[in-house]
Design a protein around this motif. Structure first.
Motif, PDB file in Angstrom:
ATOM      1  N   ASN A  95       0.808  -1.215   0.000  1.00 40.54           N
ATOM      2  CA  ASN A  95       0.000   0.000   0.000  1.00 40.54           C
ATOM      3  C   ASN A  95       0.845   1.271   0.000  1.00 40.54           C
ATOM      4  N   THR A  96       2.129   1.147   0.302  1.00 37.55           N
ATOM      5  CA  THR A  96       2.980   2.334   0.359  1.00 37.55           C
ATOM      6  C   THR A  96       4.239   2.198  -0.491  1.00 37.55           C
ATOM      7  N   GLN A 123      -8.271   1.777  -7.241  1.00 33.81           N
ATOM      8  CA  GLN A 123      -9.183   1.038  -6.362  1.00 33.81           C
ATOM      9  C   GLN A 123      -8.988   1.325  -4.868  1.00 33.81           C
ATOM     10  N   GLY A 124      -7.922   2.013  -4.527  1.00 36.43           N
ATOM     11  CA  GLY A 124      -7.649   2.277  -3.116  1.00 36.43           C
ATOM     12  C   GLY A 124      -6.694   1.241  -2.557  1.00 36.43           C
ATOM     13  N   PRO A 125      -6.416   1.309  -1.257  1.00 39.26           N
ATOM     14  CA  PRO A 125      -5.430   0.417  -0.660  1.00 39.26           C
ATOM     15  C   PRO A 125      -5.870  -1.050  -0.689  1.00 39.26           C
ATOM     16  N   PHE A 126      -4.874  -1.915  -0.760  1.00 36.51           N
ATOM     17  CA  PHE A 126      -5.124  -3.354  -0.722  1.00 36.51           C
ATOM     18  C   PHE A 126      -5.477  -3.752   0.705  1.00 36.51           C
ATOM     19  N   VAL A 150       4.909  -9.844   1.709  1.00 35.14           N
ATOM     20  CA  VAL A 150       4.182  -8.578   1.604  1.00 35.14           C
ATOM     21  C   VAL A 150       3.310  -8.346   2.831  1.00 35.14           C
ATOM     22  N   SER A 151       3.043  -7.071   3.067  1.00 37.53           N
ATOM     23  CA  SER A 151       2.112  -6.680   4.127  1.00 37.53           C
ATOM     24  C   SER A 151       1.164  -5.638   3.547  1.00 37.53           C
ATOM     25  N   PHE A 152       0.101  -5.391   4.284  1.00 35.14           N
ATOM     26  CA  PHE A 152      -0.947  -4.460   3.816  1.00 35.14           C
ATOM     27  C   PHE A 152      -1.232  -3.393   4.832  1.00 35.14           C
TER      28      PHE A 152
END
Length: 152
Positions: A95-96, A123-126, A150-152
């Motif tokens: 997301n970043t 679509q915006g953040p995962f 990965v992280s969200f």
């Protein structure tokens, strides 16, 4: 009638002044658990007395101040460019992350990294792996590879 009113006023004044006088008797207790400013200043002065010998005093006010010994100037720690820390050590927050950061992931090249950014922008953040799986060119096998990274 005036004598009664005058006598009542005098009695009230005497009673009030007596209460005020009585409240001032004994040590000043202050508020329980609070330290008066004079006490805290006294502690600072006592600590200061132990750490330095330089004394400047004013005979007019009775105030004694102490100066601390000179110290080396403090410097700020080196600054690093601001980065968003990953949720877990060694993980990339999708997301970043930038294109370059995404390209560090296995199987993610420039095209897939840009696709992730485009999807995130539109679509915006995962919210999780399922959202990441909606990005074109990222299938179930790729998600399994990316899951621990990965992280969200």
């Amino acid at each position: 009638m005036k004598k009664k009113a005058l006598a009542g006023g005098i009695a009230a004044a005497l009673l009030g002044s007596g209460l005020l006088w009585y409240s001032g008797i004994g040590p000043d207790q202050g508020i329980a658990g609070w330290e008066t400013l004079n006490d805290s200043m006294e502690n600072v002065i006592h600590k200061s007395n132990k750490s330095t010998d330089a004394v400047a005093s004013s005979t007019e006010t009775g105030i004694v101040t102490r100066t601390a010994p000179p110290t080396a100037p403090r410097t700020a720690p080196p600054t690093t460019p601001p980065t968003t820390p990953p949720a877990s050590e060694g993980m990339v927050n999708v997301n970043t992350a930038t294109v370059d950061e995404l390209m560090e992931l296995p199987g993610i090249g420039a095209a897939k990294a840009q696709a992730i950014l485009d999807y995130r922008k539109s679509q915006g953040p995962f919210k999780g792996l399922t959202d990441l799986g909606k990005v074109k060119a990222i299938g179930p096998k790729m998600l399994e590879k990316l899951k621990p990274l990965v992280s969200f």
